[in-house]
Every structure is written in C-alpha cells, then in structure tokens.
Design an enzyme around this catalytic site. Structure first.
Site, PDB file in Angstrom:
ATOM      1  N   MET A  14       0.977  -1.210   0.003  1.00  0.00           N
ATOM      2  CA  MET A  14       0.001  -0.316   0.102  1.00  0.00           C
ATOM      3  C   MET A  14       0.833   1.376   0.052  1.00  0.00           C
ATOM      4  O   MET A  14       1.747   1.328   0.809  1.00  0.00           O
ATOM      5  CB  MET A  14      -0.940  -0.009   1.168  1.00  0.00           C
ATOM      6  CG  MET A  14      -1.992   1.165   1.265  1.00  0.00           C
ATOM      7  SD  MET A  14      -3.118   0.930  -0.198  1.00  0.00           S
ATOM      8  CE  MET A  14      -4.555  -0.099   0.511  1.00  0.00           C
ATOM      9  N   ASP A  34       5.666  -0.706 -15.148  1.00  0.00           N
ATOM     10  CA  ASP A  34       4.833  -1.903 -14.540  1.00  0.00           C
ATOM     11  C   ASP A  34       3.792  -1.954 -15.802  1.00  0.00           C
ATOM     12  O   ASP A  34       3.261  -3.257 -16.258  1.00  0.00           O
ATOM     13  CB  ASP A  34       4.004  -1.520 -13.587  1.00  0.00           C
ATOM     14  CG  ASP A  34       5.095  -1.778 -12.245  1.00  0.00           C
ATOM     15  OD1 ASP A  34       6.279  -2.156 -12.493  1.00  0.00           O
ATOM     16  OD2 ASP A  34       4.930  -1.118 -11.250  1.00  0.00           O
ATOM     17  N   THR A  67       4.841   7.576 -13.116  1.00  0.00           N
ATOM     18  CA  THR A  67       4.716   6.245 -12.155  1.00  0.00           C
ATOM     19  C   THR A  67       3.980   5.014 -12.969  1.00  0.00           C
ATOM     20  O   THR A  67       2.941   5.244 -13.270  1.00  0.00           O
ATOM     21  CB  THR A  67       3.888   6.773 -10.947  1.00  0.00           C
ATOM     22  OG1 THR A  67       4.329   7.900 -10.510  1.00  0.00           O
ATOM     23  CG2 THR A  67       4.256   5.644  -9.760  1.00  0.00           C
ATOM     24  N   LYS A  94       5.404  -3.561  -7.379  1.00  0.00           N
ATOM     25  CA  LYS A  94       5.594  -3.873  -8.505  1.00  0.00           C
ATOM     26  C   LYS A  94       4.885  -5.411  -8.952  1.00  0.00           C
ATOM     27  O   LYS A  94       4.342  -5.289 -10.106  1.00  0.00           O
ATOM     28  CB  LYS A  94       7.192  -4.013  -8.835  1.00  0.00           C
ATOM     29  CG  LYS A  94       8.006  -2.857  -8.880  1.00  0.00           C
ATOM     30  CD  LYS A  94       9.255  -3.109  -9.102  1.00  0.00           C
ATOM     31  CE  LYS A  94      10.135  -1.828  -8.794  1.00  0.00           C
ATOM     32  NZ  LYS A  94       9.709  -0.742  -9.644  1.00  0.00           N
TER      33      LYS A  94
END
Ligand code: ADP
Length: 311
Positions: free
Chosen positions: A12, A252, A248, A40
């Site tokens: 978190m 990913d 950000t 990740k």
C-alpha cells in the site's frame, strides 16, 4: 489458454504531497494525502489481468486492515488471489512516500513481502501450472525464493520472465533460468556495468546480459522507447509521443501488457508496440494501478495513433 503466475510484492502506498521536506525534529503539514495500492508485483499482475489474461498472484499479505483492502483491490481487477499467503500477525508491505515538487523520498517496509515459503510456492506451480504458462517476478521479494521458483518453472517447461527491478546485482546462477529479462536503464547499468546511452551501447549492454545465460532482453528507456535483443535479432521500438503527467507505473504497465501480448501468441514486435502504448497511456494519468489500461483501451489508443506514430 495460457495463465500467468506473478510472484511479487503487494504494497500500500501512503503518499504525502509536501511543499518541502521536514527538517530534523520538525512537523509539517501535508498539502494532500492519497493511499493507493502498489508494489511492482501487484501492479504488473493488475496490468496483465486488465488485458484479460488469467493472472494468478503469488505473494504474501498480513492479516491487517490494509492487507484485506489490497486483496479486495486485486480481486476487483480480476486477479486470482486464492494462492496469496496470509501471514498471521504481519502487516502488508507499506511504501511511505513524501512527494515534493521536483523530488521524492520513499521508505518501504516489506512487511509480509519478506516472508515466503519456497516449498509451498513450488507446490502451487506443480499443481496449477502447465508448460504453456508464464512465471513473472520482480526483485521486491527475496531473490533466493525467486531462484527456487524459476528452477521449478523450468522443470515444468514454463516461460520465465524477470523484471530486474529495483536495480540489484543478481547471483550468476539465476541468469540461465531466465527466458526474458525486462529492465530499465538504471537496472541495465547495474547488471551490464555499462551505460546503455547510445544505440551501439544498448546492443552491447544487452549483449552482455545475454552472455550471462538470459535468452532475451527487453530494455526500456522512458520517453525514448524500448529495445529487444536475443542474440540474433535486435529491435528498437520508439515510444509514443504524449504529454507526460505522472511517469509512475509506466514500467509496470509495459511489462504486464508485454507479457499478456506474448501469452496470446503475438510476435515480439506487436507485443512491444502494445506494451509501449500501455506505457504511454499510463504516463498520461496520475497514479500507478488506477492508470493501467484495459485491452480495448490499448486497441483504441493504437488505432488513434497508428498513422502518426508507426515507423
Ligand atoms: P520504468 O518506469 O521501469 O523506469 P520506463 O520509464 O522505461 O520504465 O517506461 C517503460 C516504457 O513506457 C517505455 O519504454 C515507453 O515505451 C513507455 N513510456 C515511459 N515514459 C514515457 C513517456 N514520457 N512518453 C511515452 N512513453 C513512455
């Protein structure tokens, strides 16, 4: 139908936006606060599941309130959470982030992410995975457990993908167990011991990683694009030109979408293109998981951007 197993972190993120960082002994007011699911492993699992790939999360949570919330969040994104280990008395992984205009400071408490049992993880693969399936991991979980799991995956004939992030030197014995390594410039520099700053250096740096025994390498370099190298083929994929608002989660998104495209049987060029679209779409929006695109979202983006961006 191929399945994806993701062995990675579930965190978190507690994000404080501040005008400046506090001095020693000082208390300051935050301009804004947000709590957002991250890690990740979880981010990449959600990115893949949003592309409609059957995605099974292997990782650890605790038994606290945040752990319950994180599990529910993964389930809401269609990630299979049945094999997440819940460790009694532990808390979920937490990232405390101080976000200043031009800078940030991050403290991570691994919490439950530090506790994994290789034997039970291997048993999950033995009972649930087949040779068509993919195992994906990142370096926010213990490296020895990754190695054990990759060994098991190779025995089963699975495809193994390692995102070598955050940057860390790896044990030499891990490389031959990796079918595809995905990494950014910093991570590439740590492993290849040279800077991938020109097309020739990119080829040389990824070549050094291949020499260690990895079968293919995908290097991402932000707004400048990505490259693939497998010893015989070298492909450069330009990034889509977008107005970045928050970078950000770009990596990913790229990794989750690349993996799901390869699982669907797409050729590497087409898979890189979809992954680049997903990376670009993610930087357009704030947040990590919330900005991850759906499969139809990627299709629509590619349709809109085909004429102007295809090279
Ligand atoms: P990481 O977040 O792991 O450092 P990168 O920043 O290299 O990863 O981003 C991964 C991919 O996402 C890039 O290869 C690119 O395709 C896409 N991407 C990242 N930043 C941008 C950007 N500013 N504009 C367009 N695409 C981007």
């Amino acid at each position: 139908m191929k399945k994806l197993f993701v062995f990675g972190s579930i965190n978190m993120d507690l994000i404080f936006t501040v005008k400046r960082l506090p001095k020693k002994g000082e208390t300051i007011k935050s301009e804004a606060f947000t709590m957002a699911p991250g890690g990740k492993g979880a981010n990449q699992a959600v990115a893949a599941a949003k592309q409609n790939l059957k995605t099974i999360m292997l990782g650890s949570l605790g038994t606290d309130l945040l752990s319950r919330q994180l599990k529910a969040g993964l389930e809401a994104n269609q990630v299979d959470t049945a094999h997440i280990r819940e460790i009694e008395g532990k808390t979920a992984g937490i990232a405390g982030i101080l976000l200043e205009e031009t800078d940030n400071r991050i403290i991570i408490d691994a919490g439950a992410n530090a506790f994994h049992d290789s034997e039970s993880l291997k048993a999950i693969l033995r009972s649930e995975a087949s040779k068509d399936d993919i195992l994906l991991a990142q370096l926010e979980v213990p490296i020895n457990t990754i190695k054990e799991l990759f060994k098991q995956a190779k025995i089963l004939g699975m495809t193994t993908i390692l995102n070598a992030a955050p940057a860390e030197k790896l044990p030499e014995s891990l490389y031959p167990l990796i079918d595809m390594m995905i990494l950014n410039e910093t991570e590439c520099e740590t492993i290849s011991e040279m800077s991938p700053d020109t097309p020739e250096n990119i080829k040389q740096a990824t070549g050094r990683i291949l020499e260690k025994g990895v079968k293919s390498v995908v290097l991402t370099y932000g707004a400048n694009g990505s490259a693939y190298h497998d010893g015989t083929r070298h492909i450069s994929m330009p990034a889509f030109k977008v107005e970045a608002s928050d970078t950000t989660g770009a990596g990913d998104a790229f990794i989750g979408v690349l993996t799901s495209a390869l699982a669907r049987g797409l050729k590497i060029e087409a898979a890189l293109r979809r992954a680049s679209a997903a990376g670009a779409m993610t930087v357009l929006e704030k947040g990590a998981q919330t900005a991850l695109p759906t499969r139809s979202g990627v299709d629509a983006f590619l349709k809109r951007n085909t004429d102007s961006e295809e090279q």
